[in-house]
Design an enzyme around this catalytic site. Structure first.
Site, PDB file in Angstrom:
ATOM      1  N   ARG A 178       0.856  -1.176   0.000  1.00 31.02           N
ATOM      2  CA  ARG A 178       0.000   0.000   0.000  1.00 31.02           C
ATOM      3  C   ARG A 178       0.896   1.231   0.000  1.00 31.02           C
ATOM      4  O   ARG A 178       1.934   1.266   0.679  1.00 31.02           O
ATOM      5  CB  ARG A 178      -0.880   0.025   1.267  1.00 31.02           C
ATOM      6  N   GLU A 231      -4.582   7.134  -4.867  1.00 30.97           N
ATOM      7  CA  GLU A 231      -4.827   6.408  -6.118  1.00 30.97           C
ATOM      8  C   GLU A 231      -6.169   6.820  -6.705  1.00 30.97           C
ATOM      9  O   GLU A 231      -7.124   6.980  -5.940  1.00 30.97           O
ATOM     10  CB  GLU A 231      -4.799   4.894  -5.849  1.00 30.97           C
ATOM     11  N   HIS A 265      -1.878  -0.142  -9.674  1.00 28.43           N
ATOM     12  CA  HIS A 265      -2.391  -1.098  -8.676  1.00 28.43           C
ATOM     13  C   HIS A 265      -2.937  -2.356  -9.369  1.00 28.43           C
ATOM     14  O   HIS A 265      -4.120  -2.689  -9.256  1.00 28.43           O
ATOM     15  CB  HIS A 265      -3.477  -0.439  -7.806  1.00 28.43           C
TER      16      HIS A 265
HETATM   17  C1  DGY Z   1      -5.793  -6.421  -2.521  1.00 27.76           C
HETATM   18  O1  DGY Z   1      -6.402  -7.457  -2.787  1.00 27.76           O
HETATM   19  O2  DGY Z   1      -5.694  -5.983  -1.376  1.00 27.76           O
HETATM   20  C2  DGY Z   1      -5.221  -5.686  -3.679  1.00 27.76           C
HETATM   21  O3  DGY Z   1      -4.218  -4.822  -3.314  1.00 27.76           O
HETATM   22  C3  DGY Z   1      -6.320  -4.934  -4.385  1.00 27.76           C
HETATM   23  O4  DGY Z   1      -6.748  -3.901  -3.552  1.00 27.76           O
END
Ligand code: DGY
Length: 320
Positions: free
Chosen positions: A237, A266, A285
């Site tokens: 993250r 994002e 992402h």
């Molecule tokens: C997750 O599954 O947490 C991925 O990062 C998509 O948000």
């Protein structure tokens, strides 16, 4: 009478049919597009929610007194206040396991792309600048045999270690709450303190979940500990990193490059200094974004939600 589910993630026809077989479904496409107005209106009737990328705060939960379960189509649960959901008696589920290998593939794509300058040089070729054989100015750095440092040795960390150890002959070091003897044995890995990892690893891969404790974990001090040949990869993250400190480290050559699939905000702002840097590979992402894996995640979320609404214990219950 059937229970009512608000769906804010598009499902394949097969999965939608599976859901509709047991519950009544209201689909809300892109709930943010009308500032959550349609979602707010539908929440009072909802027994279940299924979707992703929505910050489910107390104000929204207050509108849903009948809510029994939230099935997130993600492994990360940083969009939810788990304690608050538990207090309200709402079950939260996520989708671990099914995305592990795909997300580790993304991590390695970024390792290779940054080290070998794939995006930068492919852009250069397209721009018609390849007019003679390349020299040191365009050389990258090797991946095989270099030290892979993994911060957070969960499922995705292990899948990265597997790729590094077996695929690229990389010594693996990692930092996590505690050593994992099985990981040490399988991948010849070594558990170490964070500072040691930052000093020693050639590739520093962040796989930690975002929590209060990990927010801003990698900042100016941590980038200073890295070497000028270090490559920083983030597939967890954005908020685990102080993005301004990362930008400074890249701009000043404190580290060699960064492969970033996640950002503080994002979508990343188009005027972010990160996007102006040749030594940054930025992806939107896409950790788990393959057809197969997104379908598997959605299936997992549907199964979790249906189990929860039947009063069974869902397989991937997050609340303690
Ligand atoms: C997750 O599954 O947490 C991925 O990062 C998509 O948000």
């Amino acid at each position: 009478m059937k229970k009512h589910v608000l769906l804010y993630k598009k499902l394949s026809p097969a999965l939608l049919a599976r859901l509709e077989n047991e519950v009544e479904v209201t689909y809300i496409d892109d709930p943010a597009s009308d500032s959550l107005a349609r979602l707010r209106e539908a929440l009072p009737q909802a027994h279940g929610l299924l979707g992703a990328s929505l910050k489910l705060d107390a104000a929204l939960l207050d509108l849903a007194p009948q809510l029994e379960a939230v099935a997130s189509v993600s492994v990360g649960v940083d969009n939810y206040d788990i304690a608050d959901l538990s207090r309200r008696g709402v079950k939260l589920t996520n989708t671990p396991d099914v995305l592990t290998e795909t997300t580790a593939d993304t991590g390695f794509a970024l390792v290779l792309a940054t080290a070998r300058r794939v995006v930068e040089l492919a852009t250069w070729v397209r721009a018609g600048q390849w007019t003679a054989s390349v020299g040191p100015k365009h050389f990258g750095t090797d991946v095989h045999g270099k030290t892979l440092g993994i911060i957070g040795m969960g499922r995705i960390g292990e899948a990265l270690a597997q790729r590094g150890h077996f695929g690229f002959n990389m010594p693996v070091i990692y930092h996590s709450h505690s050593a994992k003897p099985a990981v040490d044995q399988r991948f010849g890995a070594r558990h170490c303190a964070l500072d040691e990892l930052l000093r020693e690893a050639d590739f520093i891969c962040l796989t930690l979940p975002l929590t209060k404790e990990t927010t801003g974990l990698i900042g100016a001090r941590e980038f200073e500990l890295m070497g000028e040949d270090s490559i920083f990869i983030n597939i967890s993250r954005g908020k685990v990193v102080d993005e301004q400190a990362l930008i400074r480290a890249l701009q000043t050559g404190q580290i060699r490059a960064a492969g970033l699939d996640v950002f503080e905000r994002e979508p990343v702002q188009t005027d972010s200094p990160l996007l102006a840097l040749d030594n940054v590979v930025a992806t939107p992402h896409i950790g788990s974004a393959t057809h197969e894996t997104r379908e598997a995640m959605a299936r997992c979320a549907v199964d979790n939600l249906l189990a929860a609404l039947r009063g069974e214990r869902p397989q991937n219950l997050v609340n303690p």
